[in-house]
Design a protein around this motif. Sequence first.
Motif, PDB file in Angstrom:
ATOM      1  N   ALA A 193      49.108  24.047  18.146  1.00  0.00           N
ATOM      2  CA  ALA A 193      50.373  23.864  17.425  1.00  0.00           C
ATOM      3  C   ALA A 193      50.118  23.390  15.995  1.00  0.00           C
ATOM      4  CB  ALA A 193      51.258  22.865  18.170  1.00  0.00           C
ATOM      5  N   LEU A 194      49.227  22.429  15.839  1.00  0.00           N
ATOM      6  CA  LEU A 194      48.911  21.945  14.496  1.00  0.00           C
ATOM      7  C   LEU A 194      48.155  23.003  13.688  1.00  0.00           C
ATOM      8  CD1 LEU A 194      47.900  18.310  15.471  1.00  0.00           C
ATOM      9  CD2 LEU A 194      49.830  18.939  14.006  1.00  0.00           C
ATOM     10  N   ALA A 195      47.280  23.757  14.345  1.00  0.00           N
ATOM     11  CA  ALA A 195      46.547  24.818  13.649  1.00  0.00           C
ATOM     12  C   ALA A 195      47.501  25.879  13.117  1.00  0.00           C
ATOM     13  CB  ALA A 195      45.519  25.446  14.581  1.00  0.00           C
ATOM     14  N   ARG A 196      48.495  26.239  13.910  1.00  0.00           N
ATOM     15  CA  ARG A 196      49.467  27.242  13.444  1.00  0.00           C
ATOM     16  C   ARG A 196      50.227  26.739  12.220  1.00  0.00           C
ATOM     17  NH1 ARG A 196      50.400  27.597  19.262  1.00  0.00           N
ATOM     18  NH2 ARG A 196      49.277  29.430  20.059  1.00  0.00           N
ATOM     19  N   GLU A 197      50.625  25.471  12.230  1.00  0.00           N
ATOM     20  CA  GLU A 197      51.309  24.895  11.074  1.00  0.00           C
ATOM     21  C   GLU A 197      50.406  24.897   9.849  1.00  0.00           C
ATOM     22  OE1 GLU A 197      54.377  23.902  10.605  1.00  0.00           O
ATOM     23  OE2 GLU A 197      55.148  24.020  12.646  1.00  0.00           O
ATOM     24  N   MET A 198      49.149  24.511  10.039  1.00  0.00           N
ATOM     25  CA  MET A 198      48.217  24.453   8.914  1.00  0.00           C
ATOM     26  C   MET A 198      47.923  25.840   8.355  1.00  0.00           C
ATOM     27  SD  MET A 198      45.626  21.524  10.394  1.00  0.00           S
ATOM     28  CE  MET A 198      44.555  21.436   8.942  1.00  0.00           C
ATOM     29  N   LEU A 199      47.727  26.803   9.233  1.00  0.00           N
ATOM     30  CA  LEU A 199      47.442  28.164   8.764  1.00  0.00           C
ATOM     31  C   LEU A 199      48.651  28.775   8.065  1.00  0.00           C
ATOM     32  CD1 LEU A 199      45.390  29.347  11.864  1.00  0.00           C
ATOM     33  CD2 LEU A 199      44.514  29.082   9.526  1.00  0.00           C
ATOM     34  N   ASP A 200      49.839  28.478   8.562  1.00  0.00           N
ATOM     35  CA  ASP A 200      51.053  28.948   7.894  1.00  0.00           C
ATOM     36  C   ASP A 200      51.155  28.342   6.498  1.00  0.00           C
ATOM     37  OD1 ASP A 200      53.827  30.225   7.982  1.00  0.00           O
ATOM     38  OD2 ASP A 200      54.351  28.129   7.630  1.00  0.00           O
ATOM     39  N   ALA A 201      50.883  27.042   6.388  1.00  0.00           N
ATOM     40  CA  ALA A 201      50.939  26.371   5.091  1.00  0.00           C
ATOM     41  C   ALA A 201      49.877  26.909   4.135  1.00  0.00           C
ATOM     42  CB  ALA A 201      50.763  24.862   5.278  1.00  0.00           C
ATOM     43  N   ALA A 202      48.777  27.412   4.693  1.00  0.00           N
ATOM     44  CA  ALA A 202      47.687  27.956   3.873  1.00  0.00           C
ATOM     45  C   ALA A 202      47.896  29.430   3.537  1.00  0.00           C
ATOM     46  CB  ALA A 202      46.353  27.777   4.588  1.00  0.00           C
ATOM     47  N   GLY A 203      49.044  29.987   3.934  1.00  0.00           N
ATOM     48  CA  GLY A 203      49.346  31.381   3.610  1.00  0.00           C
ATOM     49  C   GLY A 203      48.882  32.385   4.636  1.00  0.00           C
TER      50      GLY A 203
END
Length: 453
Positions: free
Chosen positions: A294-304
């Motif tokens: 869940a946190l990885a998906r948020e981070m990857l989304d924030a990273a484009g």
Amino acid sequence: MSAGTRGISAGADEVINAVSVIATKRGGNELGDAQIAWMLDGYTRGEVAPEQMSSLLMAIYLRGMTRREIATWTQAMIDSGRRMDLSGLRRDGRPLATVDKHSTGGVGDKITLPLTPLVASFGVAVPQLSGRGLGHTGGTLDKLESIPGWRAELSTTEMFDQLERVGAVICAAGADLAPADRKLYALRDVTGTVESIPLLASSIMSKKIAEGTAALVLDVKTGSGAFLPDESDARELASTMVELGIDAGVDTRALITDMSVPLGRAVGNAVEVAESLEVLAGGGPDDVVELTLALAREMLDAAGLPDADPAEHLANGRAMDTWRAMIAAQGGDPDAPLPVARHTDDVAAESAGVVVEVDARAVGDAAWLAGGGRSKPGEAVAAEAGVIVHVRPGDRVRAGQVLFTLHTQDDDRIPAVRACLRRAARIATGGAAASDAATAHTRPLIIDRVRFG
């Protein structure tokens, strides 16, 4: 006469000194920008006395702060040191997106360990500046120091080089990042003002903004094992930090997550590293995997990279490859065996029934008592110490079934740890309570998501 009493002129009619600033907040009034900047600068330089800053911190704890005051306080702490610039990071001539994660701390919260290399395996730079444990919550650096040869202290040059080569770094923050916060935190810890939401939010965000990351994902925990057990307090903290980040130009979002039950099975230092390796190998406890993804998906989304599937890189070994490269880059041996405790002891159920509760705070306290944590900064911790949790709420158990296994280097610690763990599991032994417990649904691990804009 001290500078804290003497003060300076802030305008035609106002003279700022420590006493006037304290009196302003003690009376429930807003502090001006100049008052905040003067007070923090003076305390950082040693011109405002600790007892004066202690009085102001208690006044803030009791009276609170407005949104503007919190933002000004945060910026003043950032301005007390340097702000890193990660915008020049490159790989193969292309700029690297940067994203970081911060957790408010919990029991068994080893998520940073698998999460950092997982996100970095997608070509994103993850500058994870972490800390050490104090009390019942463990520290990421303490856990990683279980690995032979691994070192937490890196120079800025080493950190930047590792981000460009590997994409992942977990290390200690430099003393020149928000030094006002470093000095204030020690004071808050001994004055009973740690739990103040304005002071918590500004402490966390001053360091993260000064770090220079372009995006930040926050894991704000609530429940018995969290720093803020009350969910409404956790929500307020999450919203405040997200707003501070956005105002500073950092793409910031938060997850509010449950910490009433320990994360995973392992609580401690080396035992949590071992469990993290299970996750990186494609296995591990369901809750640890769920939160990591869940946190990885948020981070990857924030990273484009909104369409990236982090589960793929756990399954195909790319996250593990990045982990090995990250550990080796910091002097660690990724193939070395982890330290093992000299003494283990099982705590068993005294009667059959259904597990109603596994109290995260009690388990965290037990791991601390076993030698896995510290009661004051600078104390040594035992890499081998910890607790393995064998049951979850809703599990049916029989009399004599093992609930917990404690690990310690010092067998003199065993009685106190056992007493703590006996209080950690509550078992319903029959009737309606046991039936209800067997079918009850605990609240979800991911409680909510906070994002503005």
